[in-house]
Motif scaffolding. Sequence first.
Motif, PDB file in Angstrom:
ATOM      1  N   ASP A 145       0.817  -1.226   0.000  1.00  0.00           N
ATOM      2  CA  ASP A 145       0.000   0.000   0.000  1.00  0.00           C
ATOM      3  C   ASP A 145       0.847   1.271   0.000  1.00  0.00           C
ATOM      4  N   ILE A 146       2.126   1.155  -0.360  1.00  0.00           N
ATOM      5  CA  ILE A 146       2.991   2.323  -0.501  1.00  0.00           C
ATOM      6  C   ILE A 146       2.890   2.808  -1.945  1.00  0.00           C
ATOM      7  N   PRO A 147       2.547   4.071  -2.176  1.00  0.00           N
ATOM      8  CA  PRO A 147       2.291   4.544  -3.549  1.00  0.00           C
ATOM      9  C   PRO A 147       3.450   4.351  -4.520  1.00  0.00           C
ATOM     10  N   THR A 148       4.687   4.406  -4.030  1.00  0.00           N
ATOM     11  CA  THR A 148       5.840   4.294  -4.922  1.00  0.00           C
ATOM     12  C   THR A 148       6.346   2.858  -5.061  1.00  0.00           C
ATOM     13  N   ASP A 149       5.604   1.898  -4.524  1.00  0.00           N
ATOM     14  CA  ASP A 149       5.943   0.483  -4.710  1.00  0.00           C
ATOM     15  C   ASP A 149       5.167  -0.057  -5.902  1.00  0.00           C
ATOM     16  N   ARG A 188      13.317  -6.187 -11.527  1.00  0.00           N
ATOM     17  CA  ARG A 188      11.949  -6.495 -11.101  1.00  0.00           C
ATOM     18  C   ARG A 188      11.668  -5.857  -9.744  1.00  0.00           C
ATOM     19  N   ALA A 189      12.668  -5.216  -9.167  1.00  0.00           N
ATOM     20  CA  ALA A 189      12.507  -4.574  -7.860  1.00  0.00           C
ATOM     21  C   ALA A 189      11.839  -3.217  -8.044  1.00  0.00           C
ATOM     22  N   GLY A 190      10.593  -3.119  -7.616  1.00  0.00           N
ATOM     23  CA  GLY A 190       9.846  -1.877  -7.810  1.00  0.00           C
ATOM     24  C   GLY A 190       9.697  -1.041  -6.557  1.00  0.00           C
ATOM     25  N   ASN A 191      10.586  -1.213  -5.586  1.00  0.00           N
ATOM     26  CA  ASN A 191      10.527  -0.391  -4.370  1.00  0.00           C
ATOM     27  C   ASN A 191      11.189   0.960  -4.648  1.00  0.00           C
ATOM     28  N   PHE A 192      10.485   1.788  -5.434  1.00  0.00           N
ATOM     29  CA  PHE A 192      11.013   3.068  -5.862  1.00  0.00           C
ATOM     30  C   PHE A 192      10.722   4.151  -4.817  1.00  0.00           C
ATOM     31  N   THR A 193      11.272   5.303  -5.075  1.00  0.00           N
ATOM     32  CA  THR A 193      11.017   6.475  -4.243  1.00  0.00           C
ATOM     33  C   THR A 193      11.127   7.713  -5.114  1.00  0.00           C
ATOM     34  N   ILE A 194      10.723   8.853  -4.597  1.00  0.00           N
ATOM     35  CA  ILE A 194      10.797  10.116  -5.330  1.00  0.00           C
ATOM     36  C   ILE A 194      11.841  10.985  -4.651  1.00  0.00           C
ATOM     37  N   ASP A 195      12.873  11.407  -5.410  1.00  0.00           N
ATOM     38  CA  ASP A 195      13.948  12.195  -4.813  1.00  0.00           C
ATOM     39  C   ASP A 195      13.560  13.669  -4.714  1.00  0.00           C
ATOM     40  N   ASN A 235      14.357  16.111  -6.440  1.00  0.00           N
ATOM     41  CA  ASN A 235      14.094  16.751  -7.731  1.00  0.00           C
ATOM     42  C   ASN A 235      12.812  16.241  -8.392  1.00  0.00           C
ATOM     43  N   GLY A 236      12.098  15.353  -7.715  1.00  0.00           N
ATOM     44  CA  GLY A 236      10.860  14.832  -8.269  1.00  0.00           C
ATOM     45  C   GLY A 236      11.055  13.646  -9.196  1.00  0.00           C
ATOM     46  N   ARG A 237      12.267  13.119  -9.252  1.00  0.00           N
ATOM     47  CA  ARG A 237      12.517  11.958 -10.106  1.00  0.00           C
ATOM     48  C   ARG A 237      12.081  10.683  -9.398  1.00  0.00           C
ATOM     49  N   LEU A 238      11.519   9.769 -10.168  1.00  0.00           N
ATOM     50  CA  LEU A 238      11.226   8.438  -9.658  1.00  0.00           C
ATOM     51  C   LEU A 238      12.509   7.619  -9.771  1.00  0.00           C
ATOM     52  N   VAL A 239      13.051   7.178  -8.629  1.00  0.00           N
ATOM     53  CA  VAL A 239      14.355   6.514  -8.620  1.00  0.00           C
ATOM     54  C   VAL A 239      14.286   5.221  -7.816  1.00  0.00           C
ATOM     55  N   THR A 240      15.308   4.375  -8.021  1.00  0.00           N
ATOM     56  CA  THR A 240      15.443   3.134  -7.262  1.00  0.00           C
ATOM     57  C   THR A 240      16.087   3.436  -5.913  1.00  0.00           C
ATOM     58  N   GLN A 241      16.213   2.391  -5.101  1.00  0.00           N
ATOM     59  CA  GLN A 241      16.863   2.547  -3.798  1.00  0.00           C
ATOM     60  C   GLN A 241      18.335   2.920  -3.948  1.00  0.00           C
ATOM     61  N   ASP A 242      18.919   2.642  -5.127  1.00  0.00           N
ATOM     62  CA  ASP A 242      20.319   2.981  -5.394  1.00  0.00           C
ATOM     63  C   ASP A 242      20.443   4.260  -6.207  1.00  0.00           C
TER      64      ASP A 242
END
Length: 252
Positions: free
Chosen positions: A86-90, A112-119, A121-128
């Motif tokens: 239920d996390i919007p960026t997952d 296949r790892a979709g545990n993203f986040t928004i930095d 700057n508003g970019r959708l990025v990975t955990q790395d």
Amino acid sequence: MPYGMYISAEGAQAQQQRLEVIANNMANMETVGFKRDIPVFQARFAQAIQQQSDYPHSGTQNDVGGGVKIAEVETDWNSKSVRQTDIPTDFTVNGEGYFQVQHPDGNVYLTRAGNFTIDANGRLVTQDDMAVLDADGNEIFIDNTRRWEVYPGGNIAQDGDWTAIGLAKPQSDGDLVKMGNNLFRPLAPVTPVADEQRDVRQGYLEESGVNPTREMMSMIETTRAYEANTRMIQHQDNMISGLVNRLLSTRS
């Protein structure tokens, strides 16, 4: 080295390598999108054949074989399970395909790892901190202060604008090389996932493909096989020592 000791040593080395693979699988039980590795065993030729002083099927004593070795380590692409967060960026890909992400070195990888986040700057990025790409190969930007959502087809909707998440698939999973725990480098050109096959779910994650019980059983089995080989080495060493001592005692 006596031939029996040589075979036992090769067996112990193969089991040690298998144990390292299993340990890495278990260390990634909680790694999102991780694919477990499977060591593949293969019979070894006798030492004389490997040294090219004899040839296979020569009919000599060298045809008895030289134990086993690990020929390669394969990836289990079929093991997968999905967990609701239920996390919007997952995000998770429900079906074929991989997310396309861009490494800071400019290379595009698959995951296949979709545990993203928004930095910031508003970019959708990975955990790395790798940028998630859209279908056109551009970075995805999201204004997290406004409402946005992802539709099942993998389209991000915000303020009337639609951005298709970049999904691609290789010609074969064998074309992928692991670049870490859940990142893959394609060895051949990839193709975009067709519109009718695109299915991305928001608020879900693909979990690790490692089954703890299965890996623990494999670890126990491997440990016992390693111990059996080392005991064989000790027994053969004791036999040789006993034989040498007898020869020395008879001469004295």
